[in-house]
Write a protein that holds these residues in place. Sequence first.
Motif: not given
Length: 439
Positions: A63-65, A241-244, A266-270
């Motif tokens: 929810r915060a992300f 990536t900045e997406a979940a 390995a890599g995604p932000q969330f």
Amino acid sequence: MNANAPIRNTQAESDLIDRYDAAKSALSGSVAVSALRESALGQIKNKGLPHRRVEEYKYSDLRAFMKSAAPLATAADSAAVKGVLEASETFGDLDRFKIVVANGSFVAELSDIDALAAEGVTVSNLADALSGDEGAQLLKSPKTGPNDGLVALNTAFVQGGVVVTVKDGAEVSKPLELVQLATATGAQVVRNKITVGKGAKLRVLESFSGDTGAGEINTVFDYHVADNASVAATRLIAGKTEAARLLTTIATLGAEAEFKSLGFIAGPQFVRNQQFINFTGENSEAKIYGVSMAGGSDLADQTLIVDHAVPHCNSREFFKTVLDGEARGVYQGRINVAPHAQKTDGEMMTQALLLSETAEMANKPELEIFADDVLCAHGATSGQIDEDLLFYLRARGIPEDEAKTLLVLAFLSEAIEEYGEDDVTEGLEQRVRDWLAGH
């Protein structure tokens, strides 16, 4: 504050409600499926996205992300899909069958349907199946977490996916890669139902390629492993990536069945990689492995619930995490043993290596045991690179960066090699080296 009380919607939650209103007429499904979608959306309206006041999401506050929610991806152009597929570097030159899902929809013309049929595997379009008499059964998930928010999101918005059925006794000669591609920005919501018949054997590679921009990927893999059948599932979650990235495995095991999986991050932000393993037949075994690497301000979450509901079953869970910068790692694992599940044998271990002073690891292994004749254990460690080992390597002329790479690779490879799918080991270890080279 009561976690179950209605909450004021965030921008992302309002976007999701608007997304549903805009897309529901085009989403596949019978009347019963539509009712399930409405019910799932109601859960999102009433409880919001999973957040830190819900115990299962205490360390992974979606929810915060999520500040907003992008619309669902639109149908893919076949030429564009082919281009992304050819450029993807998921499992290299490994010989395998492919099933392609692009922008949330099954792409039959780029999938090896005929070759799989010759192996005893049928593949059909989930979107078509949802409109049939048994469509609702495809969305009624077996046991997961209590009112899990990610599965509810998936049920409300699922666009498509595949229904894969392996006939009794079939031993598929090559791994089957379920490739999920993006040719345009937008969210993708996919569900894959994989049923492996009695005595059958299947190896699955789960991969994700392309750029969804701000759109999240929410995919559920629903495995039903029949008596005496076996499945090995390798999941690769890579790319910046900045997406979940929200991935769920639900595995239901019959008698004398085997289920093995490795979740590689390995890599995604969330990333939230969650698994629910349910034993329904005796003398079965599950081996669950995880490898996570996160840097910058990324979050890598491996969450697992193993439900021993019947006697004489074994489970092993082994997870490794490496964190750098201000990254956060999460491991939540729980083994449930029902009162009549005597002779259960379960072990769980999670180990983390912190490469910086500002990285954080939340290890939360749990046992919930109601039987008295069981063998169950868990353990958790977090630490830094062993300075004595580093000095030993440097004393033999190995530069510091290379010495650290060797030590980290050895740490993570323990889980990769114990997983035991030799044809993916080299590729995954190379991804470890590539990640280290960028940090």
